[in-house]
Design a protein around this motif. Sequence first.
Motif, mmCIF file in Angstrom:
data_model
loop_
_atom_site.group_PDB
_atom_site.id
_atom_site.type_symbol
_atom_site.label_atom_id
_atom_site.label_comp_id
_atom_site.label_asym_id
_atom_site.label_seq_id
_atom_site.Cartn_x
_atom_site.Cartn_y
_atom_site.Cartn_z
ATOM 1 N N ILE A 321 21.233 23.721 52.933
ATOM 2 C CA ILE A 321 19.815 23.912 53.268
ATOM 3 C C ILE A 321 19.518 23.394 54.666
ATOM 4 N N ILE A 322 20.093 22.238 55.002
ATOM 5 C CA ILE A 322 19.859 21.667 56.335
ATOM 6 C C ILE A 322 20.383 22.595 57.424
ATOM 7 N N SER A 323 21.591 23.122 57.229
ATOM 8 C CA SER A 323 22.188 24.024 58.242
ATOM 9 C C SER A 323 21.332 25.273 58.428
ATOM 10 N N ALA A 324 20.817 25.832 57.324
ATOM 11 C CA ALA A 324 19.969 27.024 57.410
ATOM 12 C C ALA A 324 18.657 26.710 58.111
ATOM 13 N N SER A 325 18.104 25.527 57.846
ATOM 14 C CA SER A 325 16.834 25.134 58.477
ATOM 15 C C SER A 325 17.009 24.935 59.974
ATOM 16 N N ILE A 326 18.132 24.334 60.367
ATOM 17 C CA ILE A 326 18.396 24.133 61.799
ATOM 18 C C ILE A 326 18.506 25.482 62.513
ATOM 19 N N ALA A 327 19.215 26.429 61.875
ATOM 20 C CA ALA A 327 19.355 27.764 62.472
ATOM 21 C C ALA A 327 17.996 28.451 62.631
ATOM 22 N N GLU A 328 17.120 28.217 61.666
ATOM 23 C CA GLU A 328 15.794 28.844 61.717
ATOM 24 C C GLU A 328 14.947 28.309 62.861
ATOM 25 N N LEU A 329 15.113 27.026 63.182
ATOM 26 C CA LEU A 329 14.250 26.387 64.190
ATOM 27 C C LEU A 329 14.939 26.194 65.531
ATOM 28 N N ALA A 330 16.158 26.671 65.647
ATOM 29 C CA ALA A 330 16.901 26.450 66.899
ATOM 30 C C ALA A 330 16.198 27.062 68.097
ATOM 31 N N VAL A 331 15.620 28.249 67.942
ATOM 32 C CA VAL A 331 14.954 28.941 69.057
ATOM 33 C C VAL A 331 13.742 28.159 69.544
ATOM 34 N N SER A 332 12.876 27.711 68.607
ATOM 35 C CA SER A 332 11.669 26.972 69.006
ATOM 36 C C SER A 332 12.037 25.641 69.664
ATOM 37 N N ALA A 333 13.142 25.021 69.228
ATOM 38 C CA ALA A 333 13.585 23.777 69.860
ATOM 39 C C ALA A 333 14.071 24.047 71.278
ATOM 40 N N LYS A 334 14.811 25.123 71.438
ATOM 41 C CA LYS A 334 15.352 25.476 72.753
ATOM 42 C C LYS A 334 14.239 25.802 73.734
ATOM 43 N N GLU A 335 13.173 26.451 73.250
ATOM 44 C CA GLU A 335 12.036 26.800 74.112
ATOM 45 C C GLU A 335 11.383 25.556 74.708
ATOM 46 N N GLU A 339 17.222 19.559 71.806
ATOM 47 C CA GLU A 339 18.482 19.842 71.129
ATOM 48 C C GLU A 339 18.410 19.295 69.707
ATOM 49 N N ILE A 340 18.810 20.100 68.710
ATOM 50 C CA ILE A 340 18.858 19.627 67.317
ATOM 51 C C ILE A 340 20.310 19.265 66.998
ATOM 52 N N LYS A 341 20.527 17.997 66.667
ATOM 53 C CA LYS A 341 21.860 17.516 66.321
ATOM 54 C C LYS A 341 21.943 17.283 64.812
ATOM 55 N N TYR A 373 6.219 17.172 68.122
ATOM 56 C CA TYR A 373 5.755 15.931 68.756
ATOM 57 C C TYR A 373 6.781 15.320 69.705
ATOM 58 N N SER A 374 7.831 16.075 70.050
ATOM 59 C CA SER A 374 8.820 15.608 71.034
ATOM 60 C C SER A 374 8.700 16.450 72.292
ATOM 61 N N LEU A 375 8.546 15.778 73.413
ATOM 62 C CA LEU A 375 8.422 16.485 74.684
ATOM 63 C C LEU A 375 9.772 16.683 75.342
ATOM 64 N N LYS A 376 10.711 15.799 75.038
ATOM 65 C CA LYS A 376 12.061 15.909 75.584
ATOM 66 C C LYS A 376 13.021 15.133 74.681
ATOM 67 N N GLY A 377 14.323 15.342 74.930
ATOM 68 C CA GLY A 377 15.318 14.595 74.177
ATOM 69 C C GLY A 377 15.933 15.402 73.052
ATOM 70 N N THR A 378 16.136 14.752 71.911
ATOM 71 C CA THR A 378 16.846 15.380 70.799
ATOM 72 C C THR A 378 16.129 15.125 69.479
ATOM 73 N N VAL A 379 16.437 15.993 68.523
ATOM 74 C CA VAL A 379 16.031 15.802 67.130
ATOM 75 C C VAL A 379 17.316 15.727 66.319
ATOM 76 N N THR A 380 17.524 14.621 65.619
ATOM 77 C CA THR A 380 18.776 14.400 64.890
ATOM 78 C C THR A 380 18.495 14.344 63.399
ATOM 79 N N ILE A 381 19.244 15.103 62.619
ATOM 80 C CA ILE A 381 19.113 15.056 61.162
ATOM 81 C C ILE A 381 20.441 14.573 60.587
ATOM 82 N N THR A 382 20.384 13.516 59.804
ATOM 83 C CA THR A 382 21.574 12.847 59.283
ATOM 84 C C THR A 382 21.550 12.852 57.759
ATOM 85 N N THR A 383 22.697 13.095 57.148
ATOM 86 C CA THR A 383 22.820 12.995 55.690
ATOM 87 C C THR A 383 23.854 11.934 55.353
ATOM 88 N N LEU A 384 23.540 11.127 54.340
ATOM 89 C CA LEU A 384 24.487 10.096 53.898
ATOM 90 C C LEU A 384 24.232 9.768 52.439
#
Length: 470
Positions: A321-335, A339-341, A373-384
């Motif tokens: 689910i996380i991988s699919a969600s990242i793919a869905e939002l990759a374009v809006s993040a790139k705009e 970067e989504i890590k 709410y991020s103007l620059k930098g990265t968004v990181t999603i971690t699973t553990l």
Amino acid sequence: MRDFIAYLSTFFKTFRKEYHLILSAFLLILIPAAVIFNTNYLIKNVKKDIDKEVLRLGSQMANIIGRAIRDDLSNEGSIDSIIGDVALENPDIIGIDILLPAVEKNDIKFKIISSLDPEAKGKISSQTQNLWAWTDDEARAYLTSSVAISTENNQMPDENVRSWVIAVPFHDAFKSKLGLVNVKLSSQIIDERLAKNTFIRSYVMLAITLVIILILVAFNSRLFQYALLARRLKEVDQMKDEFISMASHELRAPITAVRGYLSMILDGSVGPISESSKKILEVVADSSKRLADLVEDLLEVSRIEQGRMKMTLAPVDVQEIISASIAELAVSAKEKGLEIKEQKWEGDLPKISADKDRMRQIIVNLLSNAIKYSLKGTVTITTLVNNGFIEIRVRDTGIGMSTEARTHLFEKFYRIKSDKTAKIPGTGLGLWITKQLIEIQKGSIRVDSIENVGTEMILQFPIIKKLSKG
């Protein structure tokens, strides 16, 4: 521990909603309990007062007599005269016996050497109370209905005469025990002395109890008024929810039609349009999308609050689910130049019991917020994996928030108001809906944030326990 915390949370929520019923039940228990307490208190204190008064009066008389006769016990005439004078001076006394120890067959008994009752003089007494007073070397009091004091005779007791007998040891000058003085006092005298104090005390206790009960009843009547007001407010709130639900459903169809036609015009399906017209229509399309999102959020709120949120719980692979969600939002993040890590759990990630579509909605909403709410930098999603839970962490390098803002973050319609958030669109419903969806699926969410540094959302869902074989 988590179950206990959940139980306490449920209890306090129930108390806030139904506090008037709980306090009413408490009042119904308190009133008879107060009456019982008041009764027991009075009974115990009356008994103590009687014992104290009897021992005080009897011991006082007996000590006077003991000191007067201890130096001349062989002179029975003198003793008779002394106890006769004491009885005349104290009308409360209805009998006096002077007893000396006498041993018969290794048993200690007492011989009456002097008495106001001539028939009792010279007799042997084996009253248990006398033996206790002698053995313990202290005054003993007991209630009797017999006319004679401390004697053994074949006469039937006079049931109409109730009296207190106080057996008090007397001593010589060297504190050695010599004998016993039995003083008989009328119970009527004791009752009269105690009646006034007892009734005053009982009235005071009764008045205090009644005042407490009246205060609670008055308070409880206000609670009933509040309960009626709360019920009316609940009805109004329900009507509001029904109206929002109906209005949202009615708005959904025309908004969908508007967006559909706008899409057809923008892609040229109905013919060419000028560049200026296209720009205007793109603004209209963006506004209609926000309106559609608002309607959808309102519908979600209505379903959750009315308990109509349907979920199909099944074993779910969170990583997928996380991988699919990242793919869905990759374009809006790139705009936005972000970067989504993704930081995956090393090894096989256990599954959780959840609704796949709702889990994707949760992850997409949290990632969208992080991007928004991020103007620059990265968004990181971690699973553990952490102590039997799958933990999902969404961290951004955005504007962050204050401690006060964190406390209100998951409330309905709450939005952080600042210069940095003024131009960021939103309804203030997304995180409230997200939290409700998480909790419905037995999960939890919390937030850590530092202003101008970033925010981290932490989700936890229980891992499906594997059934042991055999």
